[in-house]
Enzyme design. Structure first.
Site, PDB file in Angstrom:
ATOM      1  N   LYS A   1       3.830  -8.897   2.475  1.00  0.00           N
ATOM      2  CA  LYS A   1       2.420  -8.524   2.398  1.00  0.00           C
ATOM      3  C   LYS A   1       2.221  -7.038   2.617  1.00  0.00           C
ATOM      4  CE  LYS A   1      -1.937  -9.059   1.943  1.00  0.00           C
ATOM      5  NZ  LYS A   1      -2.452  -9.216   0.575  1.00  0.00           N
TER       6      LYS A   1
ATOM      7  N   CYS B   1     -19.504  -0.161  12.709  1.00  0.00           N
ATOM      8  CA  CYS B   1     -20.137  -0.370  14.009  1.00  0.00           C
ATOM      9  C   CYS B   1     -20.496  -1.837  14.171  1.00  0.00           C
ATOM     10  CB  CYS B   1     -21.387   0.488  14.132  1.00  0.00           C
ATOM     11  SG  CYS B   1     -21.096   2.253  13.938  1.00  0.00           S
TER      12      CYS B   1
ATOM     13  N   TRP C   1     -18.526   3.653  15.569  1.00  0.00           N
ATOM     14  CA  TRP C   1     -17.585   4.540  14.873  1.00  0.00           C
ATOM     15  C   TRP C   1     -18.340   5.821  14.562  1.00  0.00           C
ATOM     16  CZ3 TRP C   1     -12.825   2.648  12.171  1.00  0.00           C
ATOM     17  CH2 TRP C   1     -12.086   3.711  11.640  1.00  0.00           C
TER      18      TRP C   1
ATOM     19  N   GLU D   1      -3.042  -4.718 -13.676  1.00  0.00           N
ATOM     20  CA  GLU D   1      -3.182  -5.552 -12.481  1.00  0.00           C
ATOM     21  C   GLU D   1      -2.990  -7.027 -12.828  1.00  0.00           C
ATOM     22  OE1 GLU D   1      -3.946  -6.838  -8.553  1.00  0.00           O
ATOM     23  OE2 GLU D   1      -3.140  -5.007  -9.447  1.00  0.00           O
TER      24      GLU D   1
ATOM     25  N   ARG E   1     -13.332  -4.428  13.353  1.00  0.00           N
ATOM     26  CA  ARG E   1     -14.079  -3.576  12.427  1.00  0.00           C
ATOM     27  C   ARG E   1     -13.795  -2.091  12.642  1.00  0.00           C
ATOM     28  NH1 ARG E   1     -18.315  -6.280   9.935  1.00  0.00           N
ATOM     29  NH2 ARG E   1     -19.458  -4.357   9.623  1.00  0.00           N
TER      30      ARG E   1
ATOM     31  N   HIS F   1       3.417   1.278 -31.253  1.00  0.00           N
ATOM     32  CA  HIS F   1       4.460   2.219 -30.882  1.00  0.00           C
ATOM     33  C   HIS F   1       5.618   1.535 -30.163  1.00  0.00           C
ATOM     34  CE1 HIS F   1       2.084   5.642 -32.162  1.00  0.00           C
ATOM     35  NE2 HIS F   1       1.048   5.130 -31.498  1.00  0.00           N
TER      36      HIS F   1
ATOM     37  N   GLU G   1       4.078 -11.496 -10.109  1.00  0.00           N
ATOM     38  CA  GLU G   1       4.258 -11.660  -8.664  1.00  0.00           C
ATOM     39  C   GLU G   1       4.375 -13.120  -8.261  1.00  0.00           C
ATOM     40  OE1 GLU G   1       2.191  -8.357  -5.855  1.00  0.00           O
ATOM     41  OE2 GLU G   1       0.810  -9.398  -7.181  1.00  0.00           O
TER      42      GLU G   1
ATOM     43  N   ASN H   1     -26.784   0.235  13.690  1.00  0.00           N
ATOM     44  CA  ASN H   1     -25.765   0.413  12.664  1.00  0.00           C
ATOM     45  C   ASN H   1     -26.418   1.062  11.459  1.00  0.00           C
ATOM     46  OD1 ASN H   1     -24.000  -0.953  14.289  1.00  0.00           O
ATOM     47  ND2 ASN H   1     -23.810  -2.753  12.980  1.00  0.00           N
ATOM     48  N   GLY H   2     -25.672   1.913  10.746  1.00  0.00           N
ATOM     49  CA  GLY H   2     -26.205   2.504   9.528  1.00  0.00           C
ATOM     50  C   GLY H   2     -26.419   4.004   9.661  1.00  0.00           C
TER      51      GLY H   2
ATOM     52  N   LYS I   1      -0.110  -9.454 -11.214  1.00  0.00           N
ATOM     53  CA  LYS I   1      -0.394 -10.724 -10.538  1.00  0.00           C
ATOM     54  C   LYS I   1       0.428 -11.863 -11.135  1.00  0.00           C
ATOM     55  CE  LYS I   1      -2.986  -9.435  -7.389  1.00  0.00           C
ATOM     56  NZ  LYS I   1      -2.102  -8.268  -7.371  1.00  0.00           N
TER      57      LYS I   1
END
Length: 614
Positions: A609, A2, A80, A487, A27, A510, A494, A104-105, A491
């Site tokens: 992207k 919101c 929202w 990850e 948002r 192993h 990439e 908001n909240g 990176k």
């Protein structure tokens, strides 16, 4: 999700409010509204004019064209839906008599407050928790004729998270606001004041802001800004100039978008956590008014994602099974719908995507609609994306625009969202309240911890030189840090084009150990956890074969090193946020290795992207 905008000015504030709403459209929202104390250009102020519309801000603009609003004081909002479906009656601002409020909240105790107010004769026309706030302030004002006092009394009764802005016909030169758990800033103009949930909403009128702290409330006029803390003591919140470059679509002081986005992570994490944490628990109602009941029904979790988002899901599996005591499986989206899927009773499907348009993940969600899942949840950074629109529930990561192809802040905010969800599941299942409170406290301090980790950049810059002539690297981790090693390897490959693979450290013997020699950098993450001694044994195997060890370790770990072993210390943190912390140095390492190699950091070859084709 919101958005709030408010203004008290010496000119017509409607264009300011509407432009603010347009700037907050990113948002995500399903309705919009505005309330203005109208005037005819003279000193005489008229009544409150409220205009609301379901849908986009343009629908509100069309409504205002039919009912123009001209005034010097007003508030506006994009909503929202949480409590109550998208409908004009549920759109903000909400009114009680001559008072209007935007919020908001989540007001957690709106149920008992609503019963109290109904007993006092107040009529509710919406299904929202926000209307409770309007009637509560109006009630206390009717008893005392002290609007500031009524506002304070009402705030003391609210439980949960809120950012509030309020106006009243009896005080046509005054704007009230407050924050607890949801962000709110005060903008400084020349003989004008503004409020907003995000500074971006006000950059067309000012770049000078006061940032309210937890529990603050304020009273604003054209020329005065009075702020009090939660104990009603006068508080000084200094004016700070907004650094436009830091969160714009430009690189600013940074050489590449990727580096800029790495350094934006403390703010991105803070934004993602905004409005979803209470003092010692999480606010499950952010998922919807029936979230508590629906979450309690869940018995199994399936997570489907691609690439970096898949790694986030792998971390979450450890969290969910340990903390929520619930079976969890994680699958690559491109494989998910090409096999026979067995869906246990009462299973929640979680799809994770930065863009929300990832073709395989979106196709998996659509495939899952006919597979008998209890519900579907999208974790995503783009509010209006297909994934968010098509899932039953959505949990947004407020990372902001991510330009670099190699995901950084989108990944860490996904982890934050998944830890929040894990905590929510544990909470509704009646798990250890102390563990839940510990998670909340750890999440609150995470932005500051990430700031500390970013200070390692100069050390990592030197370390990256070791990779200048390398063609291969291994990444090792155990437990929740095994996906973080995955990850880190992703990176590196990439953006530097160095072949990198990640293994659970116990798997070295192993097969992968055969690759280790003096030309093979081996990067490991070594937090001070229950698997540390096991990991140390695995690293000894590497060291005995002449491998070049680079270990990111907790500051409490023995720091012995030699010519073939370099250790970089990170601060001790709780186990639950450790994977997020250890992501940061691996991001910096991949970035600086790419600089050494001279590759195109932001646009690595052959990659896009958002992968919108299968």
């Amino acid at each position: 999700m919101c958005g709030i905008v408010g203004a008290i000015a010496q000119r017509n504030i409607t264009p300011i409010l509407m432009e603010g709403l347009r700037r907050l459209e990113y948002r995500g929202y399903d309705s919009a509204g505005i309330a203005v104390l109208t005037d005819d250009g003279s000193d005489k102020h008229g009544s409150m004019l409220r205009v609301r519309a379901v849908g986009k801000v343009v629908e509100l603009e069309n409504a205002l064209a039919a009912t123009p609003a001209h005034g010097h004081l007003g508030i506006a909002h994009t909503r929202w839906a949480t409590h109550g479906k998208p409908a004009e009656r549920n759109a903000h601002p909400h009114i009680s008599g001559s008072l209007a409020v935007v919020h908001n909240g989540i007001i957690e105790n709106h149920g008992p407050l609503r019963k109290k107010l109904v007993a006092l004769g107040y009529e509710f026309v919406s299904e929202t928790d926000t209307e409770v706030v309007a009637h509560l302030v109006a009630h206390y004002y009717s008893e005392t004729q002290d609007l500031l006092g009524a506002f304070r009394t009402a705030l003391n009764e609210l439980h949960g998270a809120y950012a509030l802005a309020m106006i009243h016909e009896d005080q046509p030169q005054t704007l009230y606001c407050a924050r607890m758990g949801s962000p709110l800033v005060i903008g400084e103009g020349s003989g004008e004041h503004y409020v907003a949930s995000d500074p971006l909403a006000l950059l067309q009128v000012t770049d000078r802001f006061r940032y309210l702290e937890e529990g603050d409330h304020a009273r604003l006029t054209n020329t005065q800004c009075e702020i009090w803390d939660r104990d009603n003591n006068t508080a000084v919140r200094p004016v700070k100039r907004y650094e436009h470059a830091a969160f714009s679509m430009e690189k600013g002081e940074y050489r590449h978008f990727m580096l800029k986005e790495i350094f934006e992570q403390p703010q991105a994490i803070s934004d993602t956590l905004s409005g979803i944490l209470a003092k010692d628990h999480v606010l499950t109602a952010i998922l919807g008014p029936d979230a508590e009941t629906r979450l309690h029904e869940i018995e199994n979790i399936h997570i489907v994602a691609c690439g970096t988002s898949y790694h986030a899901g792998l971390v979450a599996r450890y969290w969910i099974e340990e903390q929520a005591d619930m079976p969890c499986s994680v699958e690559v989206a491109s494989e998910y719908r090409y096999r026979t899927v067995v869906v246990p009773k009462n299973t929640l499907l979680i799809t994770i995507s930065q863009s929300g348009e990832t073709a395989d993940t979106l196709a998996a969600l659509r495939f899952a609609k006919d597979q008998g899942y209890l519900a579907t949840l999208a974790i995503c950074n783009v509010a209006g994306s297909s994934l968010v629109r098509e899932a039953d529930w959505r949990l947004l990561t407020h990372a902001g625009p991510e330009i670099g192809v190699a995901s950084t802040k989108a990944f860490t905010t996904q982890l934050v969202a998944l830890l929040w969800l894990t905590t929510a599941l544990a909470q509704v299942r009646g798990k250890d309240p102390e563990r839940i409170a510990s998670n909340v406290a750890a999440l609150r301090k995470l932005p500051q911890i990430i700031e500390q980790a970013l200070l390692l950049e100069s050390r990592i810059t030197t370390l990256a030189e070791r990779f200048a002539t390398k063609h291969h690297a291994l990444f090792l981790g155990r437990g929740t840090h095994y996906p973080i090693a995955m990850e880190g390897a992703l990176k590196l490959k990439e953006i530097s084009y160095i072949h990198a693979e990640a293994y659970a450290a116990g798997e070295l013997k192993h097969g992968p150990l055969a690759l280790v020699d003096e030309d093979m950098p081996v990067v490991s993450v070594a937090p001070s956890d229950a698997l540390l001694e096991k990991l140390k044994s695995n690293l000894e195997e590497v060291s005995a074969r002449g491998g070049q060890l680079i270990t990111f370790a907790c500051e409490t770990v023995d720091q012995s090193e030699d010519n073939n072993h370099e250790m970089i210390s990170l601060p001790w943190v709780e186990d639950c946020i450790s994977p997020i912390l250890y992501t940061i140095p691996l991001q910096l390492l991949s970035y600086h290795v790419a600089l050494v190699k001279g590759t195109d950091v932001d646009k690595p070859r052959n990659l896009a992207k958002s992968v919108t084709v299968e």
